[in-house]
Design a protein around this motif. Structure first.
Motif, mmCIF file in Angstrom:
data_model
loop_
_atom_site.group_PDB
_atom_site.id
_atom_site.type_symbol
_atom_site.label_atom_id
_atom_site.label_comp_id
_atom_site.label_asym_id
_atom_site.label_seq_id
_atom_site.Cartn_x
_atom_site.Cartn_y
_atom_site.Cartn_z
ATOM 1 N N ILE A 171 0.875 -1.174 0.000
ATOM 2 C CA ILE A 171 0.000 0.000 0.000
ATOM 3 C C ILE A 171 0.914 1.226 0.000
ATOM 4 O O ILE A 171 1.991 1.211 0.623
ATOM 5 C CB ILE A 171 -0.938 -0.036 1.226
ATOM 6 C CG1 ILE A 171 -1.983 1.057 1.134
ATOM 7 C CG2 ILE A 171 -0.182 0.061 2.549
ATOM 8 C CD1 ILE A 171 -3.142 0.864 2.102
ATOM 9 N N PHE A 217 -1.665 -8.624 8.563
ATOM 10 C CA PHE A 217 -1.205 -8.931 7.183
ATOM 11 C C PHE A 217 -0.201 -7.845 6.798
ATOM 12 O O PHE A 217 -0.427 -7.083 5.852
ATOM 13 C CB PHE A 217 -2.390 -8.890 6.210
ATOM 14 C CG PHE A 217 -3.517 -9.829 6.521
ATOM 15 C CD1 PHE A 217 -3.442 -11.178 6.169
ATOM 16 C CD2 PHE A 217 -4.675 -9.387 7.159
ATOM 17 C CE1 PHE A 217 -4.492 -12.043 6.423
ATOM 18 C CE2 PHE A 217 -5.734 -10.249 7.427
ATOM 19 C CZ PHE A 217 -5.643 -11.575 7.069
ATOM 20 N N SER A 276 5.120 -5.522 3.747
ATOM 21 C CA SER A 276 6.385 -4.798 3.959
ATOM 22 C C SER A 276 6.331 -3.854 5.165
ATOM 23 O O SER A 276 7.269 -3.091 5.386
ATOM 24 C CB SER A 276 6.766 -4.033 2.693
ATOM 25 O OG SER A 276 5.694 -3.252 2.246
ATOM 26 N N THR A 295 4.052 -1.377 6.057
ATOM 27 C CA THR A 295 3.726 0.041 5.862
ATOM 28 C C THR A 295 2.856 0.639 6.972
ATOM 29 O O THR A 295 3.172 1.718 7.486
ATOM 30 C CB THR A 295 3.047 0.248 4.494
ATOM 31 O OG1 THR A 295 3.714 -0.577 3.538
ATOM 32 C CG2 THR A 295 3.128 1.690 4.053
ATOM 33 N N ASP A 325 2.871 -11.386 9.745
ATOM 34 C CA ASP A 325 2.602 -11.891 8.395
ATOM 35 C C ASP A 325 2.887 -13.385 8.399
ATOM 36 O O ASP A 325 3.749 -13.862 9.149
ATOM 37 C CB ASP A 325 3.482 -11.173 7.351
ATOM 38 C CG ASP A 325 2.908 -11.257 5.933
ATOM 39 O OD1 ASP A 325 2.365 -10.245 5.455
ATOM 40 O OD2 ASP A 325 3.004 -12.340 5.314
ATOM 41 N N LEU A 326 2.172 -14.103 7.542
ATOM 42 C CA LEU A 326 2.357 -15.553 7.427
ATOM 43 C C LEU A 326 3.727 -15.884 6.843
ATOM 44 O O LEU A 326 4.313 -16.923 7.131
ATOM 45 C CB LEU A 326 1.248 -16.089 6.500
ATOM 46 C CG LEU A 326 1.161 -17.571 6.216
ATOM 47 C CD1 LEU A 326 0.860 -18.334 7.496
ATOM 48 C CD2 LEU A 326 0.044 -17.833 5.192
ATOM 49 N N ASP A 357 0.286 -16.626 11.518
ATOM 50 C CA ASP A 357 -0.914 -16.770 10.683
ATOM 51 C C ASP A 357 -2.049 -16.002 11.356
ATOM 52 O O ASP A 357 -2.148 -16.006 12.585
ATOM 53 C CB ASP A 357 -1.261 -18.271 10.598
ATOM 54 C CG ASP A 357 -2.291 -18.571 9.516
ATOM 55 O OD1 ASP A 357 -3.298 -17.826 9.431
ATOM 56 O OD2 ASP A 357 -2.090 -19.535 8.773
ATOM 57 N N VAL A 358 -2.917 -15.395 10.564
ATOM 58 C CA VAL A 358 -4.027 -14.621 11.144
ATOM 59 C C VAL A 358 -4.909 -15.509 12.029
ATOM 60 O O VAL A 358 -5.545 -15.017 12.959
ATOM 61 C CB VAL A 358 -4.844 -13.909 10.038
ATOM 62 C CG1 VAL A 358 -5.614 -14.902 9.187
ATOM 63 C CG2 VAL A 358 -5.770 -12.861 10.614
ATOM 64 N N ASN A 388 -4.527 -4.395 5.502
ATOM 65 C CA ASN A 388 -4.743 -4.478 4.068
ATOM 66 C C ASN A 388 -4.552 -5.961 3.702
ATOM 67 O O ASN A 388 -3.499 -6.362 3.273
ATOM 68 C CB ASN A 388 -3.667 -3.569 3.442
ATOM 69 C CG ASN A 388 -3.457 -3.717 1.973
ATOM 70 O OD1 ASN A 388 -2.316 -3.597 1.515
ATOM 71 N ND2 ASN A 388 -4.497 -3.933 1.241
ATOM 72 N N LEU A 393 -10.338 -16.881 4.385
ATOM 73 C CA LEU A 393 -9.357 -15.997 5.054
ATOM 74 C C LEU A 393 -10.074 -14.855 5.803
ATOM 75 O O LEU A 393 -9.772 -14.561 6.966
ATOM 76 C CB LEU A 393 -8.407 -15.430 4.004
ATOM 77 C CG LEU A 393 -7.222 -14.638 4.538
ATOM 78 C CD1 LEU A 393 -6.258 -15.560 5.280
ATOM 79 C CD2 LEU A 393 -6.483 -13.935 3.405
HETATM 80 C C1 SAM Z 1 -1.876 -7.114 0.353
HETATM 81 S S1 SAM Z 1 -0.496 -7.730 1.231
HETATM 82 C C2 SAM Z 1 -0.214 -6.504 2.471
HETATM 83 C C3 SAM Z 1 0.664 -5.409 1.965
HETATM 84 C C4 SAM Z 1 1.089 -4.423 3.025
HETATM 85 N N1 SAM Z 1 0.002 -3.559 3.443
HETATM 86 C C5 SAM Z 1 2.274 -3.588 2.539
HETATM 87 O O1 SAM Z 1 2.163 -2.357 2.507
HETATM 88 O O2 SAM Z 1 3.290 -4.165 2.157
HETATM 89 C C6 SAM Z 1 -1.169 -9.070 2.161
HETATM 90 C C7 SAM Z 1 -0.195 -9.854 3.020
HETATM 91 O O3 SAM Z 1 -0.921 -10.860 3.729
HETATM 92 C C8 SAM Z 1 -0.052 -11.973 3.949
HETATM 93 N N2 SAM Z 1 -0.895 -13.160 4.256
HETATM 94 C C9 SAM Z 1 -1.574 -13.959 3.396
HETATM 95 N N3 SAM Z 1 -2.253 -14.915 4.077
HETATM 96 C C10 SAM Z 1 -2.007 -14.709 5.399
HETATM 97 C C11 SAM Z 1 -2.434 -15.339 6.607
HETATM 98 N N4 SAM Z 1 -3.236 -16.413 6.588
HETATM 99 N N5 SAM Z 1 -2.001 -14.841 7.794
HETATM 100 C C12 SAM Z 1 -1.171 -13.756 7.831
HETATM 101 N N6 SAM Z 1 -0.712 -13.127 6.713
HETATM 102 C C13 SAM Z 1 -1.136 -13.593 5.521
HETATM 103 C C14 SAM Z 1 0.738 -12.072 2.657
HETATM 104 O O4 SAM Z 1 1.989 -12.733 2.894
HETATM 105 C C15 SAM Z 1 0.923 -10.575 2.269
HETATM 106 O O5 SAM Z 1 2.173 -10.101 2.714
#
Ligand code: SAM
Length: 381
Positions: free
Chosen positions: A175, A199, A202, A204, A261-262, A289-290, A305, A321
């Motif tokens: 984002i 989630f 990076s 942010t 983050d996962l 994991d969430v 996000n 999810l």
């Molecule tokens: C849209 S990105 C988020 C980007 C973030 N806002 C940024 O600025 O970089 C979604 C993130 O959710 C993570 N993700 C996916 N499934 C997940 C889970 N079950 N639990 C935690 N994180 C997860 C992915 O690895 C990814 O980094």
């Protein structure tokens, strides 16, 4: 001291947040339009706005405005502007960006070349030069035509303000930093409240929140185009503005900011970005994991996000999810949940209608900022 009309473009839908920031910085807002806020300011305002505004895209000096329904109008209107007040005889100048909405003139490349010719014509007369060396400083021009009204501006910023300089490495769908900052500002979150991004990618949201908590100006560690325009903003004005921002930093503020983050590689990236931003000591990073999201305290904020399914196989996994996120949210006592996504099944999967919902354009992508508000904590005696 010269006064300018300054224009700060921002994400569509977030003009009110930027307007408040500009007023808080001490300037009078003169106009709010879709995706841009105008304000009055001097040389100091150019430096302070570039360094201090968290939600703006860039800071433009309005050079002039006129109506044009033909390229001849555009040529004459551009030639009529006092370019010599800004561009020295060795300056490098070009129309870096031309945008047109609901107007007769719409071809960006034609608008760019006609305007460049008109500027050359004007400066030729002023400087008595046949050709221009253009080996000096850069003066990128931006033009926006709306319903045939041409607004011509000079870009004081350079690389967009969302580039704070800390995000060397990014996630798949990061984002923008200024969008993340604006969304945090739309919530009642404050440095003494808990913030979790499950989630984090990076990092942010967590990093922008920590920068706000420590009062670190977003532009403290980067450069701006107008730093090379000493005839408009002197070195002393820039030095004073950076010094003012440095004096306001308080890195000792206590925070409870968690970023999960996962993907362990993402967590490492987020941690490195936070280190570059100077706020890694303020954020707790963890691979998680969430489905394991929990927190022992009350009244926290989830600002996040989540994945929105860029790939088909990811899309299929989204309902499960978001349901998991909804279940974890329900188990957190008195928390608020804020999430931005283009996925439209959010309310069904979370299991409740959002208290508020705001449409926000993330570039060309239509997204919604869903706001599920928890109760306010009791006032401390
Ligand atoms: C849209 S990105 C988020 C980007 C973030 N806002 C940024 O600025 O970089 C979604 C993130 O959710 C993570 N993700 C996916 N499934 C997940 C889970 N079950 N639990 C935690 N994180 C997860 C992915 O690895 C990814 O980094």
């Amino acid at each position: 001291m010269k006064h300018y009309e300054l224009i700060a473009p921002c994400h569509f839908g977030l003009e009110a947040v930027l307007k408040k920031e500009i007023i808080d910085l001490g300037y009078d807002v003169t106009e709010v339009q879709d995706g841009r806020v105008s304000f009055a300011g001097d040389d100091e305002a150019i430096a302070r706005a570039n360094i201090g505004l968290r939600t703006a895209e860039r800071i433009l000096i309005k050079v002039g405005q006129f109506e044009a329904t033909s390229f001849e109008d555009l040529f004459q209107g551009t030639k009529g502007l006092s370019w010599e007040d800004y561009i020295p005889s060795d300056g490098k100048f070009w129309v870096a960006k031309a945008a047109s909405v609901k107007s007769k003139l719409f071809s960006p490349s034609d608008i760019q070349s006609v305007m460049k010719k008109a500027m050359v014509e004007r400066l030729r007369q002023t400087y008595n030069l046949e050709t221009f060396p253009e080996d000096g400083q850069s003066f990128p021009v931006r033009v926006f035509i709306h319903k045939d009204m041409v607004t011509v501006s000079l870009d004081t910023t350079g690389d967009s303000l969302h580039k704070r300089g800390y995000r060397k490495l990014t996630a798949k769908a990061p984002i923008a930093e200024n969008l993340a900052a604006a969304l945090i500002m739309l919530t009642p979150w404050h440095a003494d409240r808990i913030l979790v991004d499950p989630f984090c990618g990076s990092g942010t949201f967590a990093i922008e929140a920590a920068l706000m908590a420590a009062n670190i100006a977003p532009g403290l560690n980067r450069k701006f185009t107008a730093m090379n325009w000493p005839h408009i903003v002197s070195k002393k004005v820039w030095d004073d503005a950076f010094e003012e921002a440095r004096e306001e930093v308080n890195k000792d503020v206590e925070t409870d900011i968690q970023a999960y983050d996962l993907d362990p590689a993402m967590v490492n990236i987020a941690r490195e970005n936070a280190r570059l931003a100077g706020v890694d000591h303020m954020i707790h990073f963890q691979t998680r994991d969430v489905k394991d999201l929990s927190h022992p305290k009350k009244y926290g904020f989830i600002i996040t996000n989540p994945p929105y399914g860029e790939r088909l196989e990811e899309k299929e996994a989204l309902p499960a999810l978001y349901k998991t996120l909804g279940e974890r949210y329900k188990s957190l006592d008195s928390w608020s949940l804020y999430l931005i996504t283009s996925y439209e099944g959010v309310e069904g999967d979370i299991g409740r209608k959002a208290d508020k919902n705001r449409k926000i354009y993330n570039g060309m992508l239509k997204t919604y900022f869903y706001q599920f508000m928890g109760p306010k904590p009791p006032r401390r005696k």
